[in-house]
Design an enzyme around this catalytic site. Sequence first.
Site, PDB file in Angstrom:
ATOM      1  N   LEU A  65     -30.632  30.474 -66.489  1.00 13.36           N
ATOM      2  CA  LEU A  65     -31.425  29.808 -65.358  1.00 13.36           C
ATOM      3  C   LEU A  65     -30.532  28.617 -65.022  1.00 13.36           C
ATOM      4  O   LEU A  65     -30.170  27.751 -65.660  1.00 13.36           O
ATOM      5  CB  LEU A  65     -32.852  29.350 -65.721  1.00 13.36           C
ATOM      6  CG  LEU A  65     -33.908  30.396 -66.334  1.00 13.36           C
ATOM      7  CD1 LEU A  65     -35.114  29.776 -66.700  1.00 13.36           C
ATOM      8  CD2 LEU A  65     -33.866  31.375 -64.981  1.00 13.36           C
ATOM      9  N   ASP A  66     -30.710  28.122 -63.417  1.00 13.43           N
ATOM     10  CA  ASP A  66     -30.353  27.025 -62.973  1.00 13.43           C
ATOM     11  C   ASP A  66     -30.583  25.796 -63.734  1.00 13.43           C
ATOM     12  O   ASP A  66     -31.781  25.721 -64.072  1.00 13.43           O
ATOM     13  CB  ASP A  66     -30.505  26.982 -61.570  1.00 13.43           C
ATOM     14  CG  ASP A  66     -29.889  28.091 -60.674  1.00 13.43           C
ATOM     15  OD1 ASP A  66     -28.907  28.440 -61.186  1.00 13.43           O
ATOM     16  OD2 ASP A  66     -29.953  28.099 -59.501  1.00 13.43           O
ATOM     17  N   ARG A  67     -30.025  24.847 -63.803  1.00 14.45           N
ATOM     18  CA  ARG A  67     -30.370  23.437 -64.283  1.00 14.45           C
ATOM     19  C   ARG A  67     -32.052  23.180 -63.478  1.00 14.45           C
ATOM     20  O   ARG A  67     -32.819  22.579 -64.199  1.00 14.45           O
ATOM     21  CB  ARG A  67     -29.501  22.349 -64.096  1.00 14.45           C
ATOM     22  CG  ARG A  67     -29.780  21.318 -64.884  1.00 14.45           C
ATOM     23  CD  ARG A  67     -28.765  20.010 -64.528  1.00 14.45           C
ATOM     24  NE  ARG A  67     -29.066  18.951 -65.200  1.00 14.45           N
ATOM     25  CZ  ARG A  67     -28.262  17.896 -65.285  1.00 14.45           C
ATOM     26  NH1 ARG A  67     -27.178  17.963 -64.728  1.00 14.45           N
ATOM     27  NH2 ARG A  67     -28.357  16.684 -66.122  1.00 14.45           N
ATOM     28  N   ARG A 168     -31.881  30.998 -54.175  1.00 17.12           N
ATOM     29  CA  ARG A 168     -31.779  29.872 -53.261  1.00 17.12           C
ATOM     30  C   ARG A 168     -31.005  30.193 -51.982  1.00 17.12           C
ATOM     31  O   ARG A 168     -31.501  29.697 -50.923  1.00 17.12           O
ATOM     32  CB  ARG A 168     -31.160  28.886 -54.161  1.00 17.12           C
ATOM     33  CG  ARG A 168     -32.129  28.247 -55.408  1.00 17.12           C
ATOM     34  CD  ARG A 168     -30.833  27.452 -56.210  1.00 17.12           C
ATOM     35  NE  ARG A 168     -30.709  26.286 -55.578  1.00 17.12           N
ATOM     36  CZ  ARG A 168     -29.645  25.335 -56.506  1.00 17.12           C
ATOM     37  NH1 ARG A 168     -29.309  25.754 -57.633  1.00 17.12           N
ATOM     38  NH2 ARG A 168     -29.286  24.363 -55.975  1.00 17.12           N
TER      39      ARG A 168
END
Length: 244
Positions: A65-67, A168
């Site tokens: 997962l993205d930060r 995103r």
Amino acid sequence: MPISNQTVASSEPLSILYQSADLVAINKPHGLLVHRSPIASDASEFAVQLLRDQLGQRVYPVHRLDRKTGGVLLFALSETMNSVMQQRFAEGAIEKTYLAIVRGYTPDEQVIDYPLRRDDNPDVYQDAVTRLRTVQRTEIPLAFGKHATSRYSLVELTPTTGRMHQLRKHMAHIMHPIIGDRPHGCNKQNKLFLNRFDMNTMLLHAHQLQFRDPVTSELVTITAPFQSEFSRMMTELFATSDLA
């Protein structure tokens, strides 16, 4: 306090959503890196390290997962299970569902089929497909630009491919950027949320994972409740901290 790009404090144990003999899933806070990264030298704590210490055993993240993204993050408890689960993610055998708060009114449903450049090789494009479903819309008395009000949508996003920053980039592509996203989002909206709500978290939440257990073949569904900032924005924008 709003969560920035800095790693969140680890004074409390990670929230465990699911655990078996082979797998464990946590509700990852926004701002926490999954593992050490050379591009995030400011971070001193990582989900892998924190969960390892919490469980007292080695853990293996089977996906990323993205930060900036919160929600369901799955780990294997052995190298063998790690290989099995990574293969299933690669094959698309694990269904991932995200929730996001985005700018504007989104369509009821939409399939976003838009190839994306590889971040590590801009000359290469990869197929990328995301299914969108609008869960709820809102219009609030918050002036923005020439408009006296602001419109937002809560959307369910289901990626059928797993490209870096796919959700995103796809939401930015259809002109409904995720609130709090940088650099793909709308900086003016992000500033508006910071000034109006003291909020700078990216409002993208890994809501659910669903898969067949490799050992028992039973259907496993893991759902993560919203982190605090997402819940607060649900209350501010939609008058609820829960799903519609």
